[in-house]
Scaffold this motif. Structure first.
Motif, PDB file in Angstrom:
ATOM      1  N   UNK A   1      34.136  37.445  41.551  1.00 18.25           N
ATOM      2  CA  UNK A   1      35.302  38.329  41.577  1.00 18.25           C
ATOM      3  C   UNK A   1      35.207  39.283  42.770  1.00 18.25           C
ATOM      4  N   UNK A   2      34.004  39.788  43.024  1.00 20.16           N
ATOM      5  CA  UNK A   2      33.791  40.663  44.176  1.00 20.16           C
ATOM      6  C   UNK A   2      34.099  39.942  45.474  1.00 20.16           C
ATOM      7  N   UNK A   3      33.657  38.698  45.581  1.00 19.76           N
ATOM      8  CA  UNK A   3      33.849  37.935  46.812  1.00 19.76           C
ATOM      9  C   UNK A   3      35.317  37.615  47.045  1.00 19.76           C
ATOM     10  N   UNK A   4      35.993  37.192  46.000  1.00 21.02           N
ATOM     11  CA  UNK A   4      37.391  36.779  46.123  1.00 21.02           C
ATOM     12  C   UNK A   4      38.334  37.964  46.249  1.00 21.02           C
ATOM     13  N   UNK A   5      38.009  39.057  45.518  1.00 20.02           N
ATOM     14  CA  UNK A   5      38.960  40.147  45.429  1.00 20.02           C
ATOM     15  C   UNK A   5      40.121  39.750  44.529  1.00 20.02           C
ATOM     16  N   UNK A   6      41.100  40.617  44.408  1.00 16.44           N
ATOM     17  CA  UNK A   6      42.257  40.339  43.553  1.00 16.44           C
ATOM     18  C   UNK A   6      43.556  40.658  44.300  1.00 16.44           C
ATOM     19  N   UNK A   7      44.614  40.055  43.830  1.00 14.95           N
ATOM     20  CA  UNK A   7      45.951  40.298  44.373  1.00 14.95           C
ATOM     21  C   UNK A   7      46.696  41.224  43.421  1.00 14.95           C
ATOM     22  N   UNK A   8      47.253  42.292  43.954  1.00 15.75           N
ATOM     23  CA  UNK A   8      47.968  43.283  43.160  1.00 15.75           C
ATOM     24  C   UNK A   8      49.378  43.437  43.721  1.00 15.75           C
TER      25      UNK A   8
ATOM     26  N   UNK B   1      41.087  48.515  37.194  1.00 15.76           N
ATOM     27  CA  UNK B   1      39.790  47.898  36.913  1.00 15.76           C
ATOM     28  C   UNK B   1      39.679  47.494  35.442  1.00 15.76           C
ATOM     29  N   UNK B   2      40.196  48.332  34.558  1.00 12.15           N
ATOM     30  CA  UNK B   2      40.143  48.021  33.122  1.00 12.15           C
ATOM     31  C   UNK B   2      40.954  46.777  32.804  1.00 12.15           C
ATOM     32  N   UNK B   3      42.097  46.621  33.471  1.00 12.00           N
ATOM     33  CA  UNK B   3      42.922  45.437  33.257  1.00 12.00           C
ATOM     34  C   UNK B   3      42.159  44.173  33.640  1.00 12.00           C
ATOM     35  N   UNK B   4      41.250  44.291  34.612  1.00  6.49           N
ATOM     36  CA  UNK B   4      40.427  43.159  35.041  1.00  6.49           C
ATOM     37  C   UNK B   4      39.173  43.013  34.191  1.00  6.49           C
ATOM     38  N   UNK B   5      38.978  43.952  33.245  1.00  9.21           N
ATOM     39  CA  UNK B   5      37.768  43.935  32.438  1.00  9.21           C
ATOM     40  C   UNK B   5      36.561  44.454  33.179  1.00  9.21           C
ATOM     41  N   UNK B   6      36.808  45.192  34.266  1.00  8.70           N
ATOM     42  CA  UNK B   6      35.727  45.689  35.122  1.00  8.70           C
ATOM     43  C   UNK B   6      35.614  47.198  34.998  1.00  8.70           C
TER      44      UNK B   6
END
Length: 464
Positions: free
Chosen positions: A228-235, A382-387
């Motif tokens: 997840x850290x490597x990929x990152x997320x799209x918001x 972050x909470x929405x991602x479970x992080x």
């Protein structure tokens, strides 16, 4: 690839499995004060001697030597520092020479060309690290971490890559692999020699396999966090026109990235900016306002906004606190679904948070203008991602391939536990245990193919 007959200066066989020497620019392309051209292989020292016009004996391991760089025609290309690392005490396990030259584009090109003319060949992507792996300097998990280290964009990514490179992943996998090897040998012996070797106690065997399954699942969880850290997320930042989406992008970016105007419909296309939230790279996308309109340009903007939302990991649904839930907001909230993080914006203009019942029960209150509520918003994302807090502290940098192998190992072990607990013979369990052992071994590089190595190291930059 056969062991080279070349001898080092002490008359000992050169460490390594390659007979040729490679060269590449090890520093980033472009203009700089210093650049490094790296040479690795059994002829590295002889190539340095030809380049400098100095005897090979003039180069002392791990000491910098000032000498010229000469072209094939004997012309002076540059004055550089040569640093010699004798095999096996080098990054690749081979003789390595690093030439620190002036960092001009033309100079670097000429120095590299001189090295190639002196007997080296041009290195392929990741070939130095590939040689380090094949020469036993790194296992495959550590080798892949080198690429993650190079590509790290945030401090949290960097820490995860260092964690894996230090052997944190390898040590866990090695322990699991050794236990699987012992268990597999015991079961195979009982199957092949039933008259001489008793079948292992099934209760104890199932318990041992379950412990290994739990260990694999723990590693897998940390690897998924690293992935997840490597990929990152799209918001995707979505909402009706003029609710403050562009202002929110600017707040997240910490700079005026998007044009802000009171005129609805100012943003006609989406705008992207990479930001860091809790150490996680986030691609924030400011989109056009979503509304019913007869304007074909705005219609296309709405279509693109909904498309960006569809492909996003999180939909940041922005509502105007001065208007409450207005017509059009429900459509956006419905489109975001479970990925939605609802935001009441413009809280600097109202005294109380609007009450829209369950629809906005978990909404975050912010002011994109003043920055009020920014930390709460970041935590909600972050909470929405479970992080939550500390989520990435023990993360292990991992590639998609590594995560897949861990998943396969876990599935095989879960199956093995079930097989051992069944009344049937242990043949199926033996196959499942061997499958898990093979996947763990592949992660460590104990049994890999050339095509797999090509895929892994082909993703590296040239020079590493």
């Amino acid at each position: 690839m056969s062991s080279p007959p070349d001898l080092d200066r002490g008359g000992n066989p050169v460490t390594g499995v390659f007979t040729d020497s490679i060269a590449a620019v090890a520093t980033a392309p472009g203009v700089g004060a210093i650049a490094v051209v790296r040479i690795s292989g059994p002829q590295a020292l002889q190539i340095a001697a030809r380049l400098s016009g100095r005897p090979a004996g003039r180069f002392t391991p791990r000491r910098a030597t000032l000498a010229p760089v000469l072209s094939a025609a004997g012309e002076r290309v540059d004055e550089a520092l040569y640093t010699y690392f004798a095999a096996p005490a080098s990054y690749t396990g081979e003789d390595v020479v690093e030439i620190s030259c002036h960092g001009g584009i033309a100079t670097v090109r000429e120095v590299l060309q001189a090295a190639l003319s002196a007997g080296a060949r041009s290195a392929g992507p990741g070939e130095f690290t590939r040689r380090a792996f094949l020469n036993g300097k790194l296992d495959l998990a550590q080798a892949e971490a080198v690429n993650q280290l190079i590509r790290a964009r945030t401090r949290t990514q960097l820490i995860a890559a260092r964690h894996t490179l230090s052997g944190a992943l390898s040590r866990r996998l090695e322990e699991i692999w050794e236990h699987l090897t012992a268990i597999s040998a015991a079961i195979e012996a009982s199957i092949d020699f039933p008259e001489d070797v008793d079948e292992p106690d099934r209760t104890e065997l199932a318990a041992a396999l379950d412990r290994l399954y739990q260990s694999v699942e723990q590693v897998l969880e940390l690897a998924r966090r690293g992935r997840l850290l490597s990929q990152g997320v799209r918001l995707a930042i979505v909402g009706r026109p003029n609710v403050g989406k562009s202002s929110l992008l600017n707040l997240l970016a910490g700079r005026p990235r998007a044009i802000v105007s009171d005129i609805p419909g100012t943003t006609r296309d989406f705008l992207e900016e990479t930001v860091e939230i809790g150490g996680l790279p986030v691609l924030a996308i400011d989109t056009a306002g979503i509304r019913e309109t007869g304007d074909p340009v705005e219609q296309e903007g709405t279509r693109r906004a909904l498309e960006a939302l569809e492909h996003a990991d999180i939909g940041l649904v922005v509502l105007d606190a001065t208007q409450g839930v207005a017509e059009g907001d429900l459509e956006v909230l419905q489109a975001a679904g479970e990925r939605a993080v609802t935001v009441w914006n413009k809280m600097d203009l109202v005294a109380v948070v609007p009450d829209a019942g369950e629809l906005t029960a978990n909404a975050v209150s912010i002011s994109a203008l003043t920055g009020q509520g920014l930390e709460d918003l970041q935590q909600a994302i972050l909470s929405r991602l479970g992080a939550g807090a500390g989520y990435f502290e023990e993360a292990l940098s991992a590639s998609a391939h590594q995560v897949s192998l861990l998943e396969q190992a876990g599935q095989a072990l879960a199956g093995a536990v079930a097989s051992v607990q069944s009344p049937h013979a242990l043949d199926l369990a033996a196959v499942q245990i061997q499958t898990a052992r093979s996947r763990i071994g592949e992660l460590l590089g104990k049994d890999v193919t050339e095509s797999l190595l090509d895929a892994i190291f082909g993703a590296f930059c040239i020079g590493k």
